[in-house]
Enzyme design. Sequence first.
Site, PDB file in Angstrom:
ATOM      1  N   SER A 145      42.105  36.047  36.952  1.00  0.00           N
ATOM      2  CA  SER A 145      40.871  35.644  37.625  1.00  0.00           C
ATOM      3  C   SER A 145      40.742  34.129  37.795  1.00  0.00           C
ATOM      4  O   SER A 145      39.658  33.566  37.641  1.00  0.00           O
ATOM      5  CB  SER A 145      39.646  36.214  36.893  1.00  0.00           C
ATOM      6  OG  SER A 145      39.679  37.634  36.928  1.00  0.00           O
ATOM      7  N   ASN A 160      49.919  35.887  44.103  1.00  0.00           N
ATOM      8  CA  ASN A 160      50.423  37.266  44.090  1.00  0.00           C
ATOM      9  C   ASN A 160      49.508  38.100  44.983  1.00  0.00           C
ATOM     10  O   ASN A 160      48.379  38.379  44.609  1.00  0.00           O
ATOM     11  CB  ASN A 160      50.414  37.791  42.644  1.00  0.00           C
ATOM     12  CG  ASN A 160      50.743  39.269  42.570  1.00  0.00           C
ATOM     13  OD1 ASN A 160      51.292  39.842  43.509  1.00  0.00           O
ATOM     14  ND2 ASN A 160      50.415  39.882  41.434  1.00  0.00           N
ATOM     15  N   TRP A 161      50.044  38.491  46.136  1.00  0.00           N
ATOM     16  CA  TRP A 161      49.211  39.234  47.098  1.00  0.00           C
ATOM     17  C   TRP A 161      49.078  40.702  46.720  1.00  0.00           C
ATOM     18  O   TRP A 161      48.341  41.440  47.362  1.00  0.00           O
ATOM     19  CB  TRP A 161      49.788  39.113  48.509  1.00  0.00           C
ATOM     20  CG  TRP A 161      49.806  37.717  49.066  1.00  0.00           C
ATOM     21  CD1 TRP A 161      49.398  36.561  48.445  1.00  0.00           C
ATOM     22  CD2 TRP A 161      50.260  37.316  50.373  1.00  0.00           C
ATOM     23  NE1 TRP A 161      49.572  35.480  49.270  1.00  0.00           N
ATOM     24  CE2 TRP A 161      50.103  35.919  50.472  1.00  0.00           C
ATOM     25  CE3 TRP A 161      50.794  38.002  51.456  1.00  0.00           C
ATOM     26  CZ2 TRP A 161      50.444  35.192  51.610  1.00  0.00           C
ATOM     27  CZ3 TRP A 161      51.148  37.288  52.596  1.00  0.00           C
ATOM     28  CH2 TRP A 161      50.967  35.904  52.669  1.00  0.00           C
ATOM     29  N   LYS A 162      49.845  41.126  45.721  1.00  0.00           N
ATOM     30  CA  LYS A 162      49.846  42.533  45.290  1.00  0.00           C
ATOM     31  C   LYS A 162      50.082  43.447  46.508  1.00  0.00           C
ATOM     32  O   LYS A 162      50.786  43.064  47.438  1.00  0.00           O
ATOM     33  CB  LYS A 162      48.538  42.873  44.574  1.00  0.00           C
ATOM     34  CG  LYS A 162      48.163  41.852  43.498  1.00  0.00           C
ATOM     35  CD  LYS A 162      47.111  42.353  42.555  1.00  0.00           C
ATOM     36  CE  LYS A 162      46.685  41.225  41.650  1.00  0.00           C
ATOM     37  NZ  LYS A 162      46.045  41.673  40.439  1.00  0.00           N
ATOM     38  N   GLY A 211      45.905  36.007  41.676  1.00  0.00           N
ATOM     39  CA  GLY A 211      45.910  37.262  42.412  1.00  0.00           C
ATOM     40  C   GLY A 211      44.897  37.231  43.533  1.00  0.00           C
ATOM     41  O   GLY A 211      45.125  36.663  44.609  1.00  0.00           O
ATOM     42  N   GLY A 212      43.741  37.817  43.285  1.00  0.00           N
ATOM     43  CA  GLY A 212      42.720  37.995  44.317  1.00  0.00           C
ATOM     44  C   GLY A 212      42.421  36.737  45.123  1.00  0.00           C
ATOM     45  O   GLY A 212      42.328  36.791  46.361  1.00  0.00           O
ATOM     46  N   GLY A 221      42.046  40.629  37.590  1.00  0.00           N
ATOM     47  CA  GLY A 221      41.274  41.368  38.584  1.00  0.00           C
ATOM     48  C   GLY A 221      39.904  41.807  38.094  1.00  0.00           C
ATOM     49  O   GLY A 221      39.247  42.624  38.725  1.00  0.00           O
ATOM     50  N   HIS A 278      54.951  42.129  35.704  1.00  0.00           N
ATOM     51  CA  HIS A 278      53.492  42.025  35.890  1.00  0.00           C
ATOM     52  C   HIS A 278      52.807  43.172  35.146  1.00  0.00           C
ATOM     53  O   HIS A 278      53.341  44.287  35.091  1.00  0.00           O
ATOM     54  CB  HIS A 278      53.152  42.074  37.384  1.00  0.00           C
ATOM     55  CG  HIS A 278      51.740  41.709  37.675  1.00  0.00           C
ATOM     56  ND1 HIS A 278      50.705  42.602  37.526  1.00  0.00           N
ATOM     57  CD2 HIS A 278      51.172  40.541  38.073  1.00  0.00           C
ATOM     58  CE1 HIS A 278      49.564  42.002  37.826  1.00  0.00           C
ATOM     59  NE2 HIS A 278      49.828  40.748  38.167  1.00  0.00           N
TER      60      HIS A 278
HETATM   61  C1  PEP Z   1      47.641  38.551  39.072  1.00  0.00           C
HETATM   62  O1  PEP Z   1      47.778  39.412  39.930  1.00  0.00           O
HETATM   63  O2  PEP Z   1      48.643  38.119  38.498  1.00  0.00           O
HETATM   64  C2  PEP Z   1      46.301  38.064  38.747  1.00  0.00           C
HETATM   65  C3  PEP Z   1      46.176  37.166  37.831  1.00  0.00           C
HETATM   66  O3  PEP Z   1      45.240  38.611  39.472  1.00  0.00           O
HETATM   67  P1  PEP Z   1      43.736  38.015  39.570  1.00  0.00           P
HETATM   68  O4  PEP Z   1      43.855  36.537  39.833  1.00  0.00           O
HETATM   69  O5  PEP Z   1      43.116  38.775  40.698  1.00  0.00           O
HETATM   70  O6  PEP Z   1      43.077  38.295  38.241  1.00  0.00           O
END
Ligand code: PEP
Length: 222
Positions: free
Chosen positions: A182, A6-8, A203-204, A152, A80
């Site tokens: 994370s 997920n590039w957000k 995500g990140g 995040g 989300h």
């Molecule tokens: C997400 O955006 O779904 C997510 C899990 O982010 P991150 O991996 O950055 O915690």
Amino acid sequence: MTVAGNWKMYDGPDSHALRAALGDLPHVVAPPYTRLRECVDAGLTTYAQNVHWADEGAFTGEIAPPMLLALGVEGAIVGHSERRQYFGETDEGVARRTAAALAAGLNVIACVGETEEQREAGETEDVLRRQVAVLERHERLVVAYEPVWAIGTGKTATPEIAQEAHAFVKSLLDVPVLYGGSVKPDNAAELLAQPDVDGALVGGASLDIDGFVTICRIGSSR
Ligand code: PEP
């Protein structure tokens, strides 16, 4: 096993470099809307970060399932926690988005998860029960368990916490359950080794080509 990035609201990596680095590894990427076409054209398995329930209409800022399908997009993330927290999305809306996207032929990753306060108050199972109750089993539906306190933040659920929550979600709805919160190259193996962890929503770490490819490789070896 699905590993989805997920590039957000980040522009994200170069699509052709990512495609080349992934080789045959199964993957999903969910870029911002402006890069959907490019990611599809690069040969990436591409999902949107959200989808509306109507086929068209006066819904400023939203995107309809047929519009995504026309681009070659294969699925969408729905519900989300950032949509729920910052944009007021409700369980009812998540249910409508999910049902419409599935009916239109998209795959759906529907996100659920408790906040830190809810976990500390012992409400995790009640929250998950409420969020999952609005979803119906479908062959193209997967759930992502994403504890809000782990998104995040660099705080990851322990493999035991993830396993317990995943088993609970699966007792409510018989679909694959991805873990999100994370996930990084150095913690992915122990999370993905849990029997009821069927993949990851990243995500990140999905913004970095090497990191994302490493997590996809770990996922594919399970
Ligand atoms: C997400 O955006 O779904 C997510 C899990 O982010 P991150 O991996 O950055 O915690």
